[in-house]
Design a protein around this motif. Structure first.
Motif, PDB file in Angstrom:
ATOM      1  N   ARG A  36       0.813  -1.212   0.000  1.00  0.00           N
ATOM      2  CA  ARG A  36       0.000   0.000   0.000  1.00  0.00           C
ATOM      3  C   ARG A  36       0.846   1.262   0.000  1.00  0.00           C
ATOM      4  NH1 ARG A  36      -4.542  -2.385   3.870  1.00  0.00           N
ATOM      5  NH2 ARG A  36      -5.764  -3.365   2.222  1.00  0.00           N
ATOM      6  N   VAL A  37       1.911   1.259   0.745  1.00  0.00           N
ATOM      7  CA  VAL A  37       2.798   2.430   0.770  1.00  0.00           C
ATOM      8  C   VAL A  37       3.446   2.621  -0.600  1.00  0.00           C
ATOM      9  CG1 VAL A  37       4.879   3.407   1.816  1.00  0.00           C
ATOM     10  CG2 VAL A  37       3.221   2.205   3.237  1.00  0.00           C
ATOM     11  N   GLY A  38       3.896   1.549  -1.203  1.00  0.00           N
ATOM     12  CA  GLY A  38       4.507   1.625  -2.526  1.00  0.00           C
ATOM     13  C   GLY A  38       3.537   2.138  -3.576  1.00  0.00           C
ATOM     14  N   GLY A  39       2.293   1.681  -3.511  1.00  0.00           N
ATOM     15  CA  GLY A  39       1.273   2.183  -4.423  1.00  0.00           C
ATOM     16  C   GLY A  39       1.019   3.662  -4.225  1.00  0.00           C
ATOM     17  N   GLY A  40       1.052   4.096  -2.984  1.00  0.00           N
ATOM     18  CA  GLY A  40       0.890   5.521  -2.692  1.00  0.00           C
ATOM     19  C   GLY A  40       2.028   6.356  -3.244  1.00  0.00           C
ATOM     20  N   VAL A  41       3.227   5.835  -3.156  1.00  0.00           N
ATOM     21  CA  VAL A  41       4.390   6.552  -3.696  1.00  0.00           C
ATOM     22  C   VAL A  41       4.307   6.639  -5.221  1.00  0.00           C
ATOM     23  CG1 VAL A  41       6.906   6.505  -3.925  1.00  0.00           C
ATOM     24  CG2 VAL A  41       5.856   5.991  -1.732  1.00  0.00           C
ATOM     25  N   MET A  42       3.889   5.544  -5.857  1.00  0.00           N
ATOM     26  CA  MET A  42       3.728   5.581  -7.319  1.00  0.00           C
ATOM     27  C   MET A  42       2.629   6.564  -7.722  1.00  0.00           C
ATOM     28  SD  MET A  42       4.314   1.742  -8.758  1.00  0.00           S
ATOM     29  CE  MET A  42       3.230   0.884  -7.664  1.00  0.00           C
ATOM     30  N   ALA A  43       1.520   6.567  -6.994  1.00  0.00           N
ATOM     31  CA  ALA A  43       0.440   7.518  -7.275  1.00  0.00           C
ATOM     32  C   ALA A  43       0.914   8.948  -7.058  1.00  0.00           C
ATOM     33  CB  ALA A  43      -0.764   7.209  -6.397  1.00  0.00           C
ATOM     34  N   LEU A  44       1.732   9.163  -6.041  1.00  0.00           N
ATOM     35  CA  LEU A  44       2.288  10.493  -5.795  1.00  0.00           C
ATOM     36  C   LEU A  44       3.152  10.949  -6.965  1.00  0.00           C
ATOM     37  CD1 LEU A  44       2.722  12.830  -3.771  1.00  0.00           C
ATOM     38  CD2 LEU A  44       4.719  11.582  -2.965  1.00  0.00           C
ATOM     39  N   GLY A  45       3.925  10.035  -7.540  1.00  0.00           N
ATOM     40  CA  GLY A  45       4.745  10.376  -8.700  1.00  0.00           C
ATOM     41  C   GLY A  45       3.901  10.778  -9.898  1.00  0.00           C
ATOM     42  N   LEU A  46       2.825  10.045 -10.149  1.00  0.00           N
ATOM     43  CA  LEU A  46       1.941  10.383 -11.262  1.00  0.00           C
ATOM     44  C   LEU A  46       1.207  11.692 -11.012  1.00  0.00           C
ATOM     45  CD1 LEU A  46       0.600   6.802 -11.908  1.00  0.00           C
ATOM     46  CD2 LEU A  46       2.067   8.135 -13.437  1.00  0.00           C
ATOM     47  N   PHE A  47       0.777  11.910  -9.779  1.00  0.00           N
ATOM     48  CA  PHE A  47       0.108  13.161  -9.446  1.00  0.00           C
ATOM     49  C   PHE A  47       1.073  14.343  -9.559  1.00  0.00           C
ATOM     50  CE2 PHE A  47      -1.654  16.279  -6.411  1.00  0.00           C
ATOM     51  CZ  PHE A  47      -2.875  16.490  -7.035  1.00  0.00           C
ATOM     52  N   ALA A  48       2.334  14.128  -9.191  1.00  0.00           N
ATOM     53  CA  ALA A  48       3.346  15.175  -9.355  1.00  0.00           C
ATOM     54  C   ALA A  48       3.531  15.517 -10.825  1.00  0.00           C
ATOM     55  CB  ALA A  48       4.678  14.723  -8.740  1.00  0.00           C
ATOM     56  N   GLY A  49       3.476  14.512 -11.688  1.00  0.00           N
ATOM     57  CA  GLY A  49       3.539  14.759 -13.128  1.00  0.00           C
ATOM     58  C   GLY A  49       2.377  15.612 -13.601  1.00  0.00           C
ATOM     59  N   ALA A  50       1.182  15.333 -13.085  1.00  0.00           N
ATOM     60  CA  ALA A  50       0.010  16.135 -13.447  1.00  0.00           C
ATOM     61  C   ALA A  50       0.171  17.574 -12.981  1.00  0.00           C
ATOM     62  CB  ALA A  50      -1.255  15.519 -12.848  1.00  0.00           C
ATOM     63  N   MET A  51       0.667  17.757 -11.772  1.00  0.00           N
ATOM     64  CA  MET A  51       0.831  19.112 -11.251  1.00  0.00           C
ATOM     65  C   MET A  51       1.923  19.880 -12.005  1.00  0.00           C
ATOM     66  SD  MET A  51      -1.413  19.754  -9.019  1.00  0.00           S
ATOM     67  CE  MET A  51      -2.475  18.907 -10.149  1.00  0.00           C
ATOM     68  N   MET A  52       3.016  19.197 -12.319  1.00  0.00           N
ATOM     69  CA  MET A  52       4.070  19.870 -13.088  1.00  0.00           C
ATOM     70  C   MET A  52       3.567  20.264 -14.468  1.00  0.00           C
ATOM     71  SD  MET A  52       7.662  18.021 -12.164  1.00  0.00           S
ATOM     72  CE  MET A  52       7.115  16.338 -12.060  1.00  0.00           C
ATOM     73  N   ARG A  53       2.777  19.385 -15.071  1.00  0.00           N
ATOM     74  CA  ARG A  53       2.219  19.697 -16.401  1.00  0.00           C
ATOM     75  C   ARG A  53       1.252  20.867 -16.317  1.00  0.00           C
ATOM     76  NH1 ARG A  53       1.888  20.914 -21.027  1.00  0.00           N
ATOM     77  NH2 ARG A  53       0.949  19.676 -22.662  1.00  0.00           N
ATOM     78  N   ALA A  54       0.548  21.004 -15.191  1.00  0.00           N
ATOM     79  CA  ALA A  54      -0.416  22.090 -15.023  1.00  0.00           C
ATOM     80  C   ALA A  54       0.257  23.423 -14.724  1.00  0.00           C
ATOM     81  CB  ALA A  54      -1.394  21.745 -13.895  1.00  0.00           C
ATOM     82  N   VAL A  55       1.352  23.404 -13.990  1.00  0.00           N
ATOM     83  CA  VAL A  55       1.943  24.640 -13.470  1.00  0.00           C
ATOM     84  C   VAL A  55       3.109  25.147 -14.313  1.00  0.00           C
ATOM     85  CG1 VAL A  55       3.123  25.620 -11.472  1.00  0.00           C
ATOM     86  CG2 VAL A  55       1.189  24.098 -11.137  1.00  0.00           C
ATOM     87  N   LEU A  56       3.974  24.250 -14.749  1.00  0.00           N
ATOM     88  CA  LEU A  56       5.194  24.682 -15.432  1.00  0.00           C
ATOM     89  C   LEU A  56       4.922  25.105 -16.873  1.00  0.00           C
ATOM     90  CD1 LEU A  56       7.689  21.970 -14.153  1.00  0.00           C
ATOM     91  CD2 LEU A  56       7.478  24.329 -13.382  1.00  0.00           C
ATOM     92  N   PRO A  57       5.701  26.042 -17.390  1.00  0.00           N
ATOM     93  CA  PRO A  57       5.555  26.439 -18.794  1.00  0.00           C
ATOM     94  C   PRO A  57       5.944  25.298 -19.744  1.00  0.00           C
ATOM     95  CG  PRO A  57       6.939  28.002 -17.587  1.00  0.00           C
ATOM     96  CD  PRO A  57       6.672  26.854 -16.683  1.00  0.00           C
ATOM     97  N   GLU A  58       5.481  25.415 -20.978  1.00  0.00           N
ATOM     98  CA  GLU A  58       5.709  24.374 -21.991  1.00  0.00           C
ATOM     99  C   GLU A  58       7.182  24.006 -22.162  1.00  0.00           C
ATOM    100  OE1 GLU A  58       3.604  22.666 -24.238  1.00  0.00           O
ATOM    101  OE2 GLU A  58       1.964  23.329 -22.959  1.00  0.00           O
ATOM    102  N   ARG A  59       8.059  24.982 -22.129  1.00  0.00           N
ATOM    103  CA  ARG A  59       9.470  24.700 -22.420  1.00  0.00           C
ATOM    104  C   ARG A  59      10.139  23.820 -21.362  1.00  0.00           C
ATOM    105  NH1 ARG A  59       9.651  30.235 -20.774  1.00  0.00           N
ATOM    106  NH2 ARG A  59      10.993  30.509 -18.967  1.00  0.00           N
ATOM    107  N   TYR A  60       9.542  23.716 -20.163  1.00  0.00           N
ATOM    108  CA  TYR A  60      10.125  22.890 -19.105  1.00  0.00           C
ATOM    109  C   TYR A  60       9.552  21.477 -19.053  1.00  0.00           C
ATOM    110  CZ  TYR A  60      12.046  27.233 -17.339  1.00  0.00           C
ATOM    111  OH  TYR A  60      12.709  28.418 -17.214  1.00  0.00           O
ATOM    112  N   VAL A  61       8.425  21.250 -19.713  1.00  0.00           N
ATOM    113  CA  VAL A  61       7.768  19.949 -19.600  1.00  0.00           C
ATOM    114  C   VAL A  61       7.693  19.214 -20.932  1.00  0.00           C
ATOM    115  CG1 VAL A  61       6.426  20.515 -17.559  1.00  0.00           C
ATOM    116  CG2 VAL A  61       5.496  21.000 -19.825  1.00  0.00           C
ATOM    117  N   LEU A  62       8.599  19.480 -21.818  1.00  0.00           N
ATOM    118  CA  LEU A  62       8.559  18.827 -23.122  1.00  0.00           C
ATOM    119  C   LEU A  62       8.700  17.318 -23.021  1.00  0.00           C
ATOM    120  CD1 LEU A  62      10.634  21.312 -25.276  1.00  0.00           C
ATOM    121  CD2 LEU A  62       8.164  20.973 -25.274  1.00  0.00           C
TER     122      LEU A  62
END
Length: 87
Positions: free
Chosen positions: A30-56
């Motif tokens: 369960r902890v490992g699944g949470g860490v993997m979900a956190l990584g994917l959610f971090a990807g979503a947040m970076m894609r939402a917040v960072l400008p295009e040139r940083y998330v290519l």
């Protein structure tokens, strides 16, 4: 021809997903699944917040589709690892 280069957002997402997989292999499912979900959610947040040139490197489709896709994968991962019966 441009040279393929991986940036910080991609490395952050992959590092968290790999850390989650290692945690799952160590027995903390369960902890490992949470860490993997956190990584994917971090990807979503970076894609939402960072400008295009940083998330290519994590850009797949349009911004909205990428954010929804990463967030949905995070929720599915969290639910899938949360309902695992242990013992």
């Amino acid at each position: 021809m441009t040279r393929f280069r991986l940036g910080i957002p991609w490395l952050g997402v992959v590092a968290l997903v790999i850390a989650g997989l290692v945690t799952v292999m160590a027995g903390q499912v369960r902890v490992g699944g949470g860490v993997m979900a956190l990584g994917l959610f971090a990807g979503a947040m970076m894609r939402a917040v960072l400008p295009e040139r940083y998330v290519l490197d994590i850009k797949v489709r349009s911004r909205t589709v990428d954010i929804a896709g990463y967030a949905l994968l995070a929720v599915v991962t969290l639910v899938a690892f949360g309902v695992v019966k242990l013992g």
